[in-house]
Design an enzyme around this catalytic site. Structure first.
Site, mmCIF file in Angstrom:
data_model
loop_
_atom_site.group_PDB
_atom_site.id
_atom_site.type_symbol
_atom_site.label_atom_id
_atom_site.label_comp_id
_atom_site.label_asym_id
_atom_site.label_seq_id
_atom_site.Cartn_x
_atom_site.Cartn_y
_atom_site.Cartn_z
ATOM 1 N N ASN A 162 0.980 -1.042 -0.059
ATOM 2 C CA ASN A 162 -0.240 -0.084 -0.108
ATOM 3 C C ASN A 162 0.875 0.979 0.037
ATOM 4 O O ASN A 162 1.720 1.250 0.728
ATOM 5 C CB ASN A 162 -0.765 -0.147 1.397
ATOM 6 C CG ASN A 162 -1.866 0.940 1.154
ATOM 7 O OD1 ASN A 162 -2.618 1.551 0.212
ATOM 8 N ND2 ASN A 162 -1.816 1.972 2.073
ATOM 9 N N GLU A 163 1.149 1.836 -1.026
ATOM 10 C CA GLU A 163 1.305 3.203 -1.035
ATOM 11 C C GLU A 163 2.749 3.227 -0.908
ATOM 12 O O GLU A 163 3.141 3.984 0.448
ATOM 13 C CB GLU A 163 0.717 4.368 -0.386
ATOM 14 C CG GLU A 163 -0.180 5.190 -0.259
ATOM 15 C CD GLU A 163 -0.826 6.201 0.050
ATOM 16 O OE1 GLU A 163 -0.420 6.105 1.285
ATOM 17 O OE2 GLU A 163 -1.876 6.658 -0.606
ATOM 18 N N GLU A 320 -7.325 5.756 -3.874
ATOM 19 C CA GLU A 320 -8.438 6.587 -3.010
ATOM 20 C C GLU A 320 -8.620 8.165 -2.967
ATOM 21 O O GLU A 320 -7.523 8.315 -3.443
ATOM 22 C CB GLU A 320 -7.026 6.647 -2.107
ATOM 23 C CG GLU A 320 -6.398 5.455 -1.357
ATOM 24 C CD GLU A 320 -6.028 4.800 -0.194
ATOM 25 O OE1 GLU A 320 -5.230 6.332 0.476
ATOM 26 O OE2 GLU A 320 -5.017 4.483 0.036
ATOM 27 N N GLU A 368 -6.983 6.507 12.677
ATOM 28 C CA GLU A 368 -7.847 7.280 11.660
ATOM 29 C C GLU A 368 -9.138 7.350 12.392
ATOM 30 O O GLU A 368 -10.156 7.832 11.220
ATOM 31 C CB GLU A 368 -8.432 6.591 10.382
ATOM 32 C CG GLU A 368 -6.681 7.143 9.794
ATOM 33 C CD GLU A 368 -5.578 6.590 8.341
ATOM 34 O OE1 GLU A 368 -4.807 7.303 7.405
ATOM 35 O OE2 GLU A 368 -6.553 5.021 8.135
ATOM 36 N N PHE A 370 -11.364 9.774 13.372
ATOM 37 C CA PHE A 370 -11.565 11.303 12.370
ATOM 38 C C PHE A 370 -10.961 11.409 11.122
ATOM 39 O O PHE A 370 -11.207 12.224 10.760
ATOM 40 C CB PHE A 370 -11.235 12.107 13.594
ATOM 41 C CG PHE A 370 -11.129 12.560 14.590
ATOM 42 C CD1 PHE A 370 -13.278 11.827 15.457
ATOM 43 C CD2 PHE A 370 -10.442 11.907 15.789
ATOM 44 C CE1 PHE A 370 -13.142 11.763 16.430
ATOM 45 C CE2 PHE A 370 -10.825 11.708 17.650
ATOM 46 C CZ PHE A 370 -12.062 12.252 17.850
HETATM 47 C C1 GAL Z 1 -3.788 6.719 2.700
HETATM 48 C C2 GAL Z 1 -3.420 5.544 3.006
HETATM 49 C C3 GAL Z 1 -5.151 5.308 3.739
HETATM 50 C C4 GAL Z 1 -5.155 6.441 4.035
HETATM 51 C C5 GAL Z 1 -5.612 7.489 3.688
HETATM 52 C C6 GAL Z 1 -5.545 8.585 4.776
HETATM 53 O O1 GAL Z 1 -2.519 7.309 2.984
HETATM 54 O O2 GAL Z 1 -3.042 4.331 1.672
HETATM 55 O O3 GAL Z 1 -4.855 3.814 4.028
HETATM 56 O O4 GAL Z 1 -4.403 6.694 5.599
HETATM 57 O O5 GAL Z 1 -4.223 7.680 3.274
HETATM 58 O O6 GAL Z 1 -6.099 9.782 4.440
#
Ligand code: GAL
Length: 678
Positions: A162-163, A320, A368, A370
């Site tokens: 992920n990222e 995302e 996370e 919020f």
């Molecule tokens: C990204 C990440 C997600 C979540 C999101 C929050 O960096 O891939 O898992 O954390 O940001 O904005």
């Protein structure tokens, strides 16, 4: 297992990502909930039209609770539940964050930051990209996941880690130093060649043996810029190598398309995605509006255009975004009603064939809690949920747009390498920041209604009427030649200050700046003369300039404007050079935004660039996607007033036929299908 020696099985090909209509999706973290919630979730997903769900992104500690002991019961149940409801799966390999047992058994996998201190577990991504121990455990997990689900009919896409590099791109540990040396050996062959590339005769830095080379940890003074630049290159390559390793495992068990989510945003710069993009089966990006910027919506358009550039113009996925606020900026603004839809359709307008969110249901615990989600804490009797459902319907109505592409007359050359070099520790002005200079020229073109492609240095430019190279500090001779050839053959170019200064080894080109473009521009610069913060100069054209000036002489270029005041009165600030069949403009300072728009308007006219949208302040955004049978004109109204634009055809969001004029109500988007004459 020697993970480093594993080879990428190039003979195994994947199928492309295929989806009916525009994908609508989200990250889903069912580990945080119980079965009663899952049952409700799938029903709500159906209600919203969500049809692509990313799972197992942070699954490792659940599916391998103890070393080598796997438990797939929960994941099996979730996959079958989604499948039974016709929801396709974007399956995470689960390796993004190691479980506590792994960091306890092997603390040597933890990242070391530039001051030599360790970053501990308890957050996420606590692993060094070069760690052989991490790789061994992670790839063993990928093998298990791929074996189990590689042929499952619900799996539409693989989501590697992920990222990659969000937090751990630059690790300064000893494993990394070893891998860095191997990378340097492959790039340079001999230690002498490294010495030459880094200019180590300076400050007694000459290396006699490979083992003397370290990662560029913090020093008392500033660090060797060549070493820092190569460390950036290496670190990007190292994570890409890791991506390849996971992909190779997946390919052994599955024919499904593989990707990972890029971070083309304003605050992450550690991956050179030009090198990554050819290796994913479909380019996917994560984008979050950044309210620390002056114009977040313009940056969104830029990021979408850059993502399209990475995809070589082909459709891509927004993997995302946030439905409402994020939780990691100093002030996490909520989205106004309609803003989430506008942002989503801006991505579609600029080439996205899928719109996904982080995340499905707002967490009740963890860092996370919020962060917004498609299902907010307050539930479904909410403005947000109604917009989520409406967006699903809108995306359905736009299904026919998929596969169409965006055509642009203008291009901006963008370079991560130039970003790393130009924003280095020691430079003429700390106030000059690469991305700000890129954003400035992008915003000017955006306000003129011009659609822009973002391209890599060295790209064939012949299809463009105008090419802008903003602050392209580092450029190779070959890539500079591409721009030069483009101009000579009749192209129009604008180069802005601090471009063309160093070669790929961060070595200054002597004989007057901007070395790589001096001849093309018909100028020479003897000396930089940066300005103090707040200092504003006036040009004889009436324009206001700040940030930068330089002692520039024309060696053939026409002087279009000069300074009236400041350190260099009478010295040229804007020039134009006819060269071959084309023209190359140079801007030696930062213009106030209205003045930059005026300059860009003049250049666009001369280059015969067609604007797709009206000129304005960016409130009305217009982009066109071109399909085989029709074109789709997206009109995005960010403003508080309704607007009427000339249009003829079918409007896809409302399903109405428009004749002569389309009304775009305040805050909404309209998409007009204009049939191509057969
Ligand atoms: C990204 C990440 C997600 C979540 C999101 C929050 O960096 O891939 O898992 O954390 O940001 O904005």
């Amino acid at each position: 297992m020697n993970t480093r020696a594993a080879t990428h099985d190039a003979s195994a090909t994947s199928t492309p990502f295929v989806h009916e209509g525009i994908a609508y999706g989200c990250d889903y973290n069912p580990e945080q909930w119980g079965p009663e919630v899952w049952a409700e979730d799938v029903l709500l997903m159906r209600e919203a039209g969500v049809d692509l769900v990313a799972i197992n992104i942070f699954g490792w500690s659940h599916i391998e609770p103890r070393p080598g002991e796997y438990d797939f019961d929960r994941l099996d149940t979730i996959i079958e539940l989604l499948h039974a409801h016709g929801i396709r799966i974007n399956l995470g390999t689960g390796t993004s964050s190691p479980p506590p047992w792994l960091t306890t058994l092997h603390p040597e996998i933890l990242p070391i930051v530039e001051d030599g201190t360790t970053r501990y577990p308890g957050g996420r991504q606590a692993w060094c990209p070069s760690s052989p121990v991490f790789r061994e455990h992670a790839l063993a997990l990928v093998e298990k996941v791929a074996e189990r689900y590689g042929r499952h009919p619900a799996i539409a896409l693989w989501h590697v880690s992920n990222e990659l590099g969000c937090h751990n791109a630059l690790c300064y540990c000893d494993d990394t130093a070893g891998a860095f040396r191997v990378w340097l050996q492959a790039r340079y062959g001999t230690i002498d060649a490294v010495n030459t590339a880094w200019g180590t005769s300076f400050w007694s830095q000459r290396y006699g043996a490979w083992d003397e080379i370290l990662t560029p940890r913090l020093t008392l003074s500033s660090r060797n810029p060549g070493q820092v630049l190569d460390f950036h290159r290496f670190s990007s390559d190292e994570l890409l190598d890791y991506y390849r390793r996971e992909t190779a495992v997946l390919r052994r068990h599955s024919r499904v398309a593989v990707t990972t989510n890029f971070m083309v945003t304003a605050h992450i710069r550690n991956m050179d995605y030009w090198t990554w993009a050819p290796e994913v089966d479909i380019v996917a990006n994560d984008h979050y509006l950044d309210h620390r910027l002056a114009e977040p919506a313009t940056e969104l358009a830029f990021a979408a255009d850059l993502t399209r550039g990475l995809a070589q113009g082909k459709p891509w996925l927004l993997m995302e975004q946030a439905a409402g606020s994020v939780n990691w900026q100093p002030h996490n603004l909520a989205k106004a009603p309609g803003e989430m839809t506008r942002n989503s359709l801006t991505h579609v307008a600029r080439g996205a064939d899928g719109i996904c969110f982080f995340q499905w249901r707002a967490s009740l615990q963890g860092s996370e809690k919020f962060h917004s989600a498609l299902v907010p804490h307050a539930g479904t009797d909410t403005v947000l949920w109604r917009e989520v459902v409406a967006l699903g319907e809108t995306l359905d109505r736009l299904a026919e747009v998929t596969g169409s592409t965006v055509v642009a007359d203008a291009a901006i050359i963008f370079s991560w390498e130039s970003w790393w070099a130009g924003d280095g520790e020691t430079r003429p002005s700390q106030s000059v920041r690469y991305l700000e200079q890129v954003h400035a020229v992008y915003a000017a073109l955006h306000n003129l209604g011009v659609t822009v492609d973002i391209v890599a240095p060295g790209t064939d430019l012949s299809r463009y009427r105008l090419v802008v190279a903003p602050a392209l500090h580092l450029v190779s001779d070959a890539d500079a030649q591409t721009l030069n050839d483009y101009v000579t053959a009749g192209g129009h170019a604008l180069v802005t200050f601090f471009s063309g200064i160093v070669d790929e080894n961060d070595r200054v080109r002597p004989g007057g700046y901007p070395g790589a473009f001096r001849e093309m521009l018909g100028i020479t610069v003897e000396e930089f003369s940066p300005l103090l913060p707040g200092q504003v100069l006036t040009l004889d054209s009436g324009a206001a300039a700040s940030l930068w000036s330089e002692r520039l002489r024309s060696t053939g270029a026409e002087v279009m404007a000069s300074y009236l005041d400041g350190p260099l009165p009478g010295v040229p600030a804007i020039t134009r050079n006819r060269r071959g069949e084309g023209e190359a403009w140079y801007l030696a300072t930062a213009l106030e935004s209205g003045d930059l728009i005026d300059l860009m308007r003049t250049i666009c006219r001369q280059a015969r660039v067609t604007a797709v949208g009206p000129e304005g302040d960016g409130t009305i955004e217009v982009v066109r996607r071109v399909g085989a049978k029709a074109t789709y004109r997206f009109v995005i109204n960010h403003g508080a007033e309704d607007v009427d634009l000339p249009a003829e055809g079918r409007e896809l969001v409302t399903g109405q036929t428009v004749s002569r004029v389309v009304r775009v109500p305040a805050g909404t988007v309209r998409v007009i299908r204009e049939d191509l004459a057969s």
